[in-house]
Every structure is written in structure tokens, then in C-alpha cells.
Design a protein around this motif. Structure first.
Motif, PDB file in Angstrom:
ATOM      1  N   GLU A 152      -5.190  10.893   3.746  1.00 21.63           N
ATOM      2  CA  GLU A 152      -4.363  10.072   2.847  1.00 21.63           C
ATOM      3  C   GLU A 152      -4.666  10.375   1.378  1.00 21.63           C
ATOM      4  N   ASN A 157      -7.962  10.582  -0.066  1.00 24.53           N
ATOM      5  CA  ASN A 157      -9.209  10.037  -0.611  1.00 24.53           C
ATOM      6  C   ASN A 157     -10.366  11.012  -0.466  1.00 24.53           C
ATOM      7  N   VAL A 171       9.062   1.716   1.945  1.00 22.84           N
ATOM      8  CA  VAL A 171       7.605   1.914   1.816  1.00 22.84           C
ATOM      9  C   VAL A 171       7.273   3.115   0.940  1.00 22.84           C
ATOM     10  N   LEU A 172       8.136   4.137   0.973  1.00 26.33           N
ATOM     11  CA  LEU A 172       7.812   5.390   0.281  1.00 26.33           C
ATOM     12  C   LEU A 172       8.559   5.560  -1.039  1.00 26.33           C
ATOM     13  N   GLN A 198       8.798   5.637  -4.448  1.00 26.16           N
ATOM     14  CA  GLN A 198       7.929   5.621  -5.629  1.00 26.16           C
ATOM     15  C   GLN A 198       8.492   6.579  -6.674  1.00 26.16           C
ATOM     16  N   ASN A 254       9.128   1.600  -9.446  1.00 24.79           N
ATOM     17  CA  ASN A 254       7.823   1.506  -8.774  1.00 24.79           C
ATOM     18  C   ASN A 254       6.914   2.659  -9.202  1.00 24.79           C
ATOM     19  N   ARG A 282       3.627   2.261  -9.129  1.00 26.93           N
ATOM     20  CA  ARG A 282       2.319   1.969  -8.522  1.00 26.93           C
ATOM     21  C   ARG A 282       2.082   2.991  -7.409  1.00 26.93           C
ATOM     22  N   THR A 283       1.522   4.109  -7.768  1.00 22.56           N
ATOM     23  CA  THR A 283       1.251   5.132  -6.755  1.00 22.56           C
ATOM     24  C   THR A 283       0.075   4.669  -5.898  1.00 22.56           C
ATOM     25  N   GLU A 284       0.055   5.148  -4.682  1.00 28.99           N
ATOM     26  CA  GLU A 284      -1.030   4.808  -3.761  1.00 28.99           C
ATOM     27  C   GLU A 284      -2.361   5.250  -4.367  1.00 28.99           C
ATOM     28  N   LYS A 285      -3.328   4.311  -4.450  1.00 26.71           N
ATOM     29  CA  LYS A 285      -4.612   4.648  -5.086  1.00 26.71           C
ATOM     30  C   LYS A 285      -5.352   5.677  -4.253  1.00 26.71           C
ATOM     31  N   ARG A 286      -5.860   6.695  -4.924  1.00 26.24           N
ATOM     32  CA  ARG A 286      -6.711   7.684  -4.270  1.00 26.24           C
ATOM     33  C   ARG A 286      -8.124   7.502  -4.801  1.00 26.24           C
TER      34      ARG A 286
END
Length: 723
Positions: free
Chosen positions: A227, A229, A675-676, A678, A708, A710-714
Motif C-alpha cells: 500500500e 508504506n 473510494v478512489l 482523489q 479531494n 487528502r491522499t492516502e497517508k504513506r
């Protein structure tokens, strides 16, 4: 529903020694003709009797076939079967002539003689002590192979995986699987933790066994790396592991301790420094990602400290010369970028489309080329490298090719012991570089070289773990030139203007466009109608109006894999629309035909094809199961077991399109993609189109995406290590 069959192999039509994929003709009691069976068999032998479990299917060209899911080998019972079995080359030291002599001497007891009274073979003409020893050794090896396969299949391992496991561990396979079936998840491609866990449970491993919890933690960390990380906070990771493995916190914490001592993971405590006390202060890394992230930071710092191979020149004179030479007038930010490139050891140049990144690279290369410097150009993908070559006039290579990756020699051949022979390295599409690739790149860059990273930081981050370009910029440790002015010529393109609007959080104008505009939005909220429109656009409307080839020039980019306008369904529909006939091979739910557009979905260093490479199928051989794909004029063969690495590519996910440009791009945008949706995903999709971008869908969905940011935090700490 699975069927059971038992029969004797009469002949082998095709077998792949690497993976065991076999097409064989088998005599089945009650069947008038020989039956074609296909599946993964280990050392299949004419005369051998096999008990098979699987399903009947109808091949469009070769008719009725039995597809084997699992099987076990039985010794032949008839004299003719035994003779064929022994004479097939299975046993070193016995050929067809010798097999006939042995069977003539011992008849139906032949195999019992070889098994229990092998010295009696000396009665046969031409067999002495030396040959008896050779036959004995080969016979024992075959028995072990058979035992391994029976053991694995009895514990729920399919014949395809059983073949891979035997190739990996050989005679030790049973012992390895008994001792620690979770090794399969890390050692064998295609076997994940879930499959290994199922095998372990059949072998009697308890849910809270230490070996299971340790393997489970590594599995969870690998999933989180998938994902994006590089590390994960300690407490949330403990909770994730508890939930997934269904064990107590104590079991998880104890396993953390063991795999830390074994150097499989690294736990960093941020409160061990001199800064303020932090909550949730422990970070857990898989050891390879900790090593990679630390090495990138150390490499960049070392590069910035070392003296430069580029001698000091008068930047003002160089700028005047290059502008006259190229007949251009650089803008203020472009002048700043060229000056920084001449004076800095490490530099980042970032900006969106139409902001002049290519012009800057061209100018820098012209100036540095006059200084007789060794200049290398690279990009993460083949397509990006090709574009870089065309734009600059200098040869650019993929990072993997530049670093001379070799599977046979064990990885990248360019490193600190054998660095790149360059004074300046320019890397384009740097937003695509993940932490591990950057680690290998930094190991190979000579300490006196200048490194220039060029990329658009507002695009999606790399597919692999990390956020390298963003972290380097955020660290403040490296000079950064940000280009944000769209040049006059670029302002005439609605693609470029709208891409910048999206990046700034402004929804583009969605009113009907003029026929010759390069950006169009077609309003439609019904997914089935969106699918119909996309088919029409690809097959008829765009080729007719813009004279573009539907396969080579038009690419559908979608935010998701599932759903009516997800990549999976779009590919099925577009294949039917554009390439409905021809030789076909079925792999799972995918059908591959000659002429299909396909994408490689994992790095394959043996074949030199990489994740995201797109090609066209040129040959399909249903008899052998082989497929040949043309990648930019280079034919690459695939065996049946390798077809898992290919997917249809009429439509691809936006993530997979990074680093590529296409003459025309079609983007379905619906609220079912919620959900996607962004900003950076839509921005990346729009910036893939060169001549034409058509969005089809709901204005509401586009609005959701653009607003949106707010990207998914890595989780990565490269910026902290650099700062």
C-alpha cells in the motif's frame, strides 16, 4: 465439480521442464480414443499410470481436454507399460533396448526386482556393477520425487505449486514444509501467507504457534508495503496483526522480539533522540526497507558533501550562449533551474505539463555537453526513457538497464564497488521511483557526480513503498526549483490548462467543447451507458475524427479494477469489440488472442520486461500453451505458467499508466469509484494524454475527485533522515 480419472500416459505432446506444464495423451479405461490431459506434472513419463483429479473442458481448436488440478503417480501394471516406462529415459542407464531386455527377463516382477533385488539385474546382458549403481541411484531419485508430490498434494497443494516447491527445495521439500510451511510464502512466487497458512493448518500447526505469528507479522508488513508504506507505527501494527491472525497481544509482542533479534524487522524508537517526547513513537520496518531508506538518505548527503566533477563556469555566459544556440528565451524560473543545475551537486526540478521541464533538460545537456562531461539519462520505465531520448537527443535508458540488473549474477551489477561511469546523471519521471529502486540508484552514483531529479510531484506516488520525490522536496535539504508558469504555446492546450486547474482544486469547464478541442467531457451517469460510450469512442468515434489507431494510440484509464467500468470488465468488452476472433488461450478468467494488447504486471528480469510495459500478442500456440508478445519490436515468449504475469491492457488502472503518454486517453469517472476519487489520480490520468483527453461520466464524481486532496497517508521517514 471435480472428476477423478485413472490412466496410462501414452505420449508426451509438450512439457516445460522449468514449471512442469504438460500436455499428454493418456489411455483411459472405457474411452475409445486417447484423452488429452493438461496440467503441471513432475517428470511425466510414457507408460506411467496416473490418478488425476480435475475438470473436463472444450478447447476451441483441440476439442475435449481434461485439466488436472492434482494427481498422484502409480507404477504401471502391464508388461508393455513397464517397458515403455523404463525405456522413456526416466532412469539413467536404461534406454529402450535395455528396457526390452530387462522386461523380457523379469516380466511383471521387473519393478519389484529394481525396487528390492536390484543385484539380479546382472543376469541381463550388458548390465554390470557400474550400471546397476547408476540405475539404483536414478530409481531412488524418482521414488523421492513421487513421495514429495504425493505428500504436497495430500496437504492441499495444487500440482502447479507442488512442481515449483520441488524445484525450489528438491529432496528436502517434505522436511522444509513439515518444519515451517510458512517459508513457502517468502520462497515461492505465487504462494502467499493465506495458502501457506492453509497448508500449515492441515499439518496441525496451532493458530498461536510462534512460527505462524512471526510469518503473519511479516505478511502484514508486506501487505502494508504494497500500500506504499516503508514502515508502520508499532501500536496500530500490533492491533492489525491481532485482528488478522486472531491471537493475543502477548503472542504478537513476543514474535516481534524474535524477528527483531533475527534482523528480519527493525523497530526504531523516536524517543531515543534528544527531541520532544512523541506519542506512538515506535516504527516497525521490514529490514530491507529500513536499510533502503537509510541508504538513500546517507547517499544523498554524501553526494552533496563531496566535490563536483563539473568544473565551475560562468553561468551567465553559459545561459546567454545556450539561449542563442537553441533560439529560445528562458523564463525566470527556467533560468534559475539551469543555474542551479550548473552549481548544485543534487537538484530537484518539479512542475506540471507545459511548464518547460523538457526545455530546461535540453539547455542543461547542451551546456554540460560542451564541457566534455560523461552524461547519463535515465527514467523508471521504458516508455519514459524513450520519450526522454526523443525530447533531448541524448540516449536515455531505464534505471534497471543502466544499473545492469542480472538475475543470473544476483541483482544490480552497478553499485558502490562498481559505480556508474558518469559525471552527471539526469533522472526523469522521478515521482515514480520507490524507496528500494532509489536505494540501488544511490549506491551506484559516483560521489563526485551531479544528480538532477526531474518529475511532477503532484502525480500519484510510486507503486512501490515510499514517497521519494515528495520526501526529498519536503526535507528542505536539497535545492528545489518549482515550475508553475504555463507557457503560451502550452496554454492553447485545454489538456494542460485543465490539468493545472485540477491540480489547484478547480473543476474544469464541462460545457460542450469545439470538435477540434483536445479535452472533452461527456455527461453520463449510468454505468452501462458509460461502458457503451467508451466502446464507441475507442472503436469508431476517435479513430474516425482524429485518425488514431484504436489499439496503438488510444488508452482507456480507469480508477478501479472492479465494477462495470473497472479495468477487468472494460478489457473483456474492448477485446470483444476490437479483437473478437483468432487463436485463444484461456488462463483463469482471462482469454488471450493474437493481436491483443497486454501489460506485464511484475518485473521479470529474465525476460527484461517490467511492471507496466505494454505489448501486443503476436503468436498463440494452443498445443504448447506458449504465447509470444511483441514489446517495442522485441518478441518475448511466455510459457503457460508465466501467463499470470500478463493482463489485457485495452484498459489499465491510472496507477499502471504512470510514466507513459498516449496520443488519446479516455477516462470513465463515476460516483461508484468514490473510494478512489482523489485529485492526484485524476490529475495523473489527464496528464497521460498528448493529443486528446475524453472524460465520460458524472460531473459530481469529477467534482468529488478534484476537491479531494487528502491522499492516502504513506508512512516513510526519508524527509526526517535528510533533514
Amino acid at each position: 465439480m471435480a472428476h477423478e480419472l485413472r490412466g496410462q500416459i501414452e505420449r508426451i505432446t509438450y512439457t516445460n521442464e522449468e514449471n512442469g506444464y504438460t500436455i499428454a495423451r493418456v489411455r483411459i479405461p472405457g474411452e475409445r480414443d486417447l484423452v488429452t490431459v493438461v496440467g503441471n506434472l513432475t517428470t511425466p513419463t510414457p507408460g506411467e499410470v496416473i490418478h488425476m483429479s480435475g475438470e473436463w473442458s472444450n478447447h476451441p481448436r483441440y476439442g475435449r481436454q481434461f485439466r488436472i488440478d492434482r494427481y498422484r503417480s502409480l507404477v504401471p501394471a502391464t508388461v508393455s507399460g513397464i517397458e515403455r516406462y523404463l525405456g522413456s529415459g526416466l532412469i539413467k542407464g536404461i534406454g529402450p533396448v535395455m528396457a526390452r531386455r530387462i522386461v523380457r527377463a523379469f516380466g511383471e516382477t521387473t519393478l519389484d526386482v529394481i525396487d528390492n533385488r536390484i543385484d539380479e539385474l546382472s543376469r541381463v546382458q550388458g548390465i554390470g556393477k557400474k550400471r546397476i549403481a547408476m540405475i539404483h541411484r536414478a530409481w531412488e531419485d524418482q521414488k523421492e520425487i513421487r513421495e514429495v508430490m504425493i505428500f504436497l498434494q495430500a496437504h492441499g497443494v495444487s500440482s502447479a505449486y507442488a512442481t515449483r516447491i520441488f524445484k525450489q527445495y528438491g529432496k528436502a521439500a517434505i522436511q522444509v514444509v513439515r518444519d515451517n510451511p510458512y517459508r513457502l510464502a517468502t520462497d515461492i512466487f505465487g504462494i502467499g501467507f493465506v495458502t501457506a497458512d492453509r497448508i500449515a493448518q492441515k499439518l496441525g500447526f496451532a493458530k498461536d504457534s510462534q512460527v505462524r505469528v512471526e510469518a503473519g507479522i511479516l505478511y502484514v508488513l508486506n501487505e502494508l508495503a504494497g500500500e506504499g508504506n516503508v514502515y508502520y507505527p508499532y501500536e496500530p501494527l500490533v492491533e492489525k496483526c491481532r485482528d488478522i491472525l486472531e491471537v493475543s497481544r502477548d503472542h504478537v509482542v513476543r514474535a516481534f522480539g524474535t524477528i527483531t533479534l533475527e534482523n528480519r524487522i527493525v523497530i526504531e524508537d523516536l524517543n531515543e533522540g534528544t527531541g520532544p517526547l512523541l506519542e506512538n513513537h515506535k516504527e516497525v520496518y521490514l529490514a530491507r526497507y529500513h536499510r533502503a531508506e537509510s541508504s538513500v538518505a546517507e547517499g544523498l548527503k554524501a553526494l552533496m558533501r563531496a566535490p563536483s566533477a563539473v568544473r565551475r563556469i560562468d553561468a551567465d555566459k553559459a545561459l546567454a550562449w545556450v539561449q542563442e544556440n537553441l533560439s529560445i528565451l528562458l523564463a525566470r524560473r527556467q533560468v534559475e533551474a539551469v543555474r542551479c543545475a550548473l552549481e548544485s551537486k543534487v537538484l530537484v526540478i518539479t512542475g506540471g505539463p507545459g511548464t518547460g521541464k523538457t526545455t530546461i533538460i535540453h539547455a542543461v545537456l547542451r551546456i554540460l555537453g560542451r564541457l566534455q562531461l560523461r552524461i547519463f539519462l535515465a527514467a523508471p520505465t521504458g516508455r519514459a526513457a524513450k520519450r526522454m531520448t526523443e525530447a533531448s537527443g541524448f540516449e536515455a535508458r531505464t534505471i534497471h538497464r543502466m544499473l545492469e540488473f542480472s538475475l543470473q549474477k544476483g541483482g544490480f551489477q552497478r553499485n558502490e564497488r562498481h559505480p556508474l561511469e558518469c559525471d552527471v546523471l539526469v533522472v526523469d519521471e522521478a515521482s515514480m521511483i520507490d524507496t528500494v529502486l532509489m536505494h540501488h540508484l544511490m549506491r551506484a552514483v559516483p560521489v563526485n557526480a551531479t544528480l538532477i531529479l526531474v518529475g511532477d510531484v503532484n502525480q500519484l506516488p510510486s507503486v512501490g513503498p515510499g514517497n521519494v520525490l515528495r520526501d526529498i522536496i519536503d526535507s528542505g535539504a536539497v535545492p528545489v526549483v518549482t515550475l508553475n508558469e504555463i507557457f503560451r504555446q502550452a496554454r492553447e492546450s485545454k489538456i494542460i490548462v485543465n490539468a493545472h486547474r485540477i491540480q489547484q482544486g478547480v473543476v474544469p469547464s464541462l460545457s460542450p467543447a469545439a470538435p477540434d478541442d483536445d479535452f472533452h467531457f461527456i455527461h453520463q451517469e449510468d454505468p452501462d451507458q458509460v461502458l457503451r460510450i467508451v466502446r464507441e469512442l475507442v472503436r469508431e468515434r476517435i479513430p474516425a475524427r482524429f485518425q488514431l489507431d484504436p489499439l496503438d494510440d488510444i488508452q482507456v484509464l480507469t480508477p478501479m479494477h472492479r465494477g462495470t467500468v473497472g479495468a477487468e470488465n472494460l478489457n473483456k468488452e474492448l477485446q470483444e469489440a476490437l479483437n473478437p476472433r483468432g487463436e485463444v488461450i484461456v488462463r483463469g478468467h482471462r482469454r488471450f488472442r493474437v493481436g491483443d494488447k497486454v501489460m506485464q504486471i511484475r518485473n521479470d528480469y529474465d525476460r527484461e520486461v517490467f511492471n507496466g510495459d505494454i505489448g501486443r500478442i503476436r503468436l498463440v500456440d494452443p498445443e504448447s500453451g506458449e504465447v509470444v508478445v511483441d514489446f517495442d519490436g522485441r518478441p518475448v515468449p511466455y510459457d503457460p505458467s508465466d501467463l499470470d504475469e500478463l493482463v489485457l491492457a485495452y484498459a489499465v488502472s491510472v496507477h499502471k499508466s504512470q510514466g507513459s503518454e498516449y496520443p488519446a486517453v479516455i477516462i470513465p469517472v463515476l460516483t461508484q469509484h468514490y473510494v478512489l476519487l482523489q485529485r492526484n489520480l485524476i490529475y495523473t490520468a489527464v496528464t497521460r494524454g498528448k493529443r486528446l483527453v475524453v472524460m465520460v461520466g458524472a460531473a459530481k464524481a469529477l467534482g468529488i475527485a478534484v476537491r479531494n486532496d487528502r491522499t492516502e497517508k504513506r508512512y516513510s521517514h526519508l524527509n526526517r533522515r535528510l533533514a
